[in-house]
Design a protein around this motif. Structure first.
Motif, PDB file in Angstrom:
ATOM      1  N   LEU A   1       0.833  -1.195   0.000  1.00  0.00           N
ATOM      2  CA  LEU A   1       0.000   0.000   0.000  1.00  0.00           C
ATOM      3  C   LEU A   1       0.870   1.248   0.000  1.00  0.00           C
ATOM      4  CD1 LEU A   1      -2.732  -1.064   2.606  1.00  0.00           C
ATOM      5  CD2 LEU A   1      -2.700  -1.437   0.126  1.00  0.00           C
ATOM      6  N   LYS A   2       0.261   2.354  -0.365  1.00  0.00           N
ATOM      7  CA  LYS A   2       0.860   3.700  -0.345  1.00  0.00           C
ATOM      8  C   LYS A   2       1.840   3.932  -1.494  1.00  0.00           C
ATOM      9  CE  LYS A   2       0.384   4.357   4.641  1.00  0.00           C
ATOM     10  NZ  LYS A   2       1.097   4.678   5.917  1.00  0.00           N
ATOM     11  N   SER A   3       2.893   3.091  -1.617  1.00  0.00           N
ATOM     12  CA  SER A   3       3.888   3.341  -2.661  1.00  0.00           C
ATOM     13  C   SER A   3       4.585   2.038  -3.035  1.00  0.00           C
ATOM     14  CB  SER A   3       4.920   4.376  -2.199  1.00  0.00           C
ATOM     15  OG  SER A   3       5.667   3.883  -1.098  1.00  0.00           O
ATOM     16  N   ILE A   4       5.266   2.077  -4.174  1.00  0.00           N
ATOM     17  CA  ILE A   4       6.059   0.925  -4.606  1.00  0.00           C
ATOM     18  C   ILE A   4       7.335   0.881  -3.780  1.00  0.00           C
ATOM     19  CG2 ILE A   4       7.274  -0.136  -6.540  1.00  0.00           C
ATOM     20  CD1 ILE A   4       5.364   1.295  -8.416  1.00  0.00           C
ATOM     21  N   PRO A   5       7.624  -0.205  -3.107  1.00  0.00           N
ATOM     22  CA  PRO A   5       8.818  -0.254  -2.244  1.00  0.00           C
ATOM     23  C   PRO A   5      10.107  -0.273  -3.052  1.00  0.00           C
ATOM     24  CG  PRO A   5       7.807  -2.415  -2.364  1.00  0.00           C
ATOM     25  CD  PRO A   5       6.884  -1.482  -3.093  1.00  0.00           C
ATOM     26  N   ASN A   6      11.178   0.170  -2.439  1.00  0.00           N
ATOM     27  CA  ASN A   6      12.504   0.124  -3.052  1.00  0.00           C
ATOM     28  C   ASN A   6      13.084  -1.278  -2.839  1.00  0.00           C
ATOM     29  OD1 ASN A   6      15.070   0.521  -4.009  1.00  0.00           O
ATOM     30  ND2 ASN A   6      15.746   1.761  -2.280  1.00  0.00           N
ATOM     31  N   LEU A   7      13.117  -2.051  -3.907  1.00  0.00           N
ATOM     32  CA  LEU A   7      13.574  -3.443  -3.819  1.00  0.00           C
ATOM     33  C   LEU A   7      14.818  -3.700  -4.665  1.00  0.00           C
ATOM     34  CD1 LEU A   7      10.119  -5.273  -4.035  1.00  0.00           C
ATOM     35  CD2 LEU A   7      11.382  -4.636  -1.981  1.00  0.00           C
TER      36      LEU A   7
END
Length: 456
Positions: free
Chosen positions: A294-300
């Motif tokens: 949720l909220k944003s695309i994570p930094n992966l």
């Protein structure tokens, strides 16, 4: 007519310099230290040329295309949330409730992500410098399972299915060489660059048009396929966002460096002079992130894996490693001349030692300059043969015999060959170098055993 008389002290000092072993040793040691000055300048020259090469490589790569990293496809699904506020009305003396609707986004990763990557590499030249670049065709296929966000506290009726989009993030937007479309079932959707979204770790964002088919992603598996062609350099990487992610990579690059958190399967990996093939398989249990966010695309980006397409040891790195042995070459060469001078009683002037040392330092300038126009082996042979012939002929004029100059030439040839072997080795360089130095020390100890060290 008056004549200048030499004092006994001057005669004794001059005689001591010529005949004393200690004096010759001090003189040779002092000259070795002096020759460290031009060696340091040569090392600076090599570093300067290496930096210049890197600048040219960066310039070529920026124009052709940078490293390739693909992060996607990601389902961007808007949903509604609600907040209630109470407002007091002074006239009616009562509270009334007001409900406000907010649009937020959920990001869902695919259940299966399969990629087929074909990389065709080549070299681009700029003056004396060159860079390895490639064109890669990346084909993706997979599917999403029906989306259920109730575990995240989101009701199905609040999801705006007709406003869904597909998001792909990449590090090399400029290098894309074809239109990007994604097929969901039998319908294609085009991508556009989203300039309004903040970059995450310098990744650019591609967003599809609205997916207005409300039946997709709701109650059945949704298959997808898409392809991207990149011009790139340095490396190709993929982030394993599928619950099961596979990648099959083929290339004509003969010296790959596999990188990232996950290595290819040893059973199917093939590397030859004509290129390589490699297969990866990453399961969701192998990585520490979920399929819904949720909220944003994570930094992966820390989970990315792939292949680096770079020369492991280039010409300047080899020249720099060779120059690090300059002190050893000069020291051992002077030691040979010292032993010859001591055992044969032939007088060698300090200036002649200095000329020999300068000839040895010229080897590295020849090596660097020639290697910029040829490969390292040819440059090493030309520079080595030139310096060995020069010192051998010069030794003939000093030593007045053929036996010692031939011995010196053979010794230098063996020494340069030994250093070349060490430069080519990586895992065994320290072992071979240590054994070689031990043998050299043993030979010196054996030869010097007959010297009367008490004489001076």
């Amino acid at each position: 007519m008056e004549t200048q008389e030499h004092t006994p002290q001057n005669n004794k000092f001059g005689h001591w310099l010529k005949t004393s072993i200690t004096a010759r040793m001090l003189m040779v040691g002092f000259l070795v230290i002096i020759l460290l000055i031009p060696l340091s300048y040569i090392s600076s020259l090599i570093n300067e040329r290496a930096y210049r090469q890197q600048d040219v490589v960066n310039e070529i790569n920026q124009k052709w295309g940078n490293n390739v990293l693909v992060y996607g496809p990601i389902l961007k699904l808007p949903y509604k949330t609600y907040t209630e506020t109470k407002t007091y009305n002074e006239k009616t003396k009562t509270y009334f409730k007001e409900t406000q609707t907010h649009i937020k986004y959920a990001y869902v990763f695919p259940e299966q992500l399969n990629s087929k990557v074909e990389v065709n590499s080549k070299t681009l030249k700029r003056g004396n410098f060159e860079s390895a670049v490639f064109t890669t065709q990346m084909d993706f296929a997979g599917h999403y399972i029906p989306v259920d966000l109730t575990a995240k506290g989101i009701k199905p009726k609040d999801i705006m299915w007709d406003k869904a989009k597909i998001v792909i993030k990449t590090s090399n937007l400029k290098g894309i060489k074809s239109e990007v479309q994604i097929k969901l079932e039998d319908k294609a959707y085009n991508f556009e660059t989203n300039f309004n979204q903040n970059k995450n770790n310098n990744l650019d964002v591609l967003e599809s048009s609205f997916i207005k088919d409300a039946d997709l992603f709701k109650s059945k598996n949704t298959d997808f396929t898409f392809s991207i062609t990149f011009n790139g350099s340095r490396k190709v990487e993929l982030i394993p966002i599928g619950k099961t992610t596979t990648m099959h990579m083929t290339s004509n690059w003969a010296d790959p460096s596999f990188m990232g958190n996950y290595l290819p399967n040893d059973e199917t990996k093939q590397i030859s002079k004509d290129g390589f093939k490699a297969d990866w398989k990453v399961l969701h249990i192998n990585r520490a992130f979920s399929q819904q966010h949720l909220k944003s695309i994570p930094n992966l980006t820390q989970f990315a894996f792939g292949t680096k397409f770079m020369v492991m040891v280039d010409e300047y790195q080899k020249s720099e490693r060779s120059a690090k042995y300059g002190f050893l070459v000069i020291g051992l060469t002077f030691l040979v001349f010292f032993l010859i001078q001591t055992l044969s009683k032939i007088n060698i002037h300090p200036f002649q030692y200095l000329m020999i040392g300068l000839a040895l330092t010229m080897f590295y300038t020849l090596l660097v300059s020639i290697s910029e126009h040829s490969n390292f082996l040819k440059a090493y042979l030309i520079a080595g043969i030139s310096v060995i012939v020069l010192i051998t002929l010069y030794s003939k004029s000093i030593l007045k015999t053929f036996k010692f100059p031939l011995f010196i030439g053979a010794s230098l040839s063996a020494l340069y060959a030994f250093i070349y072997v060490i430069i080519q080795l990586e895992n065994y360089a320290l072992l071979v170098g240590s054994i070689g130095l031990f043998l050299i020390l043993a030979i010196v100890m054996y030869v010097s055993r007959k010297i009367d060290w008490n004489n001076g």
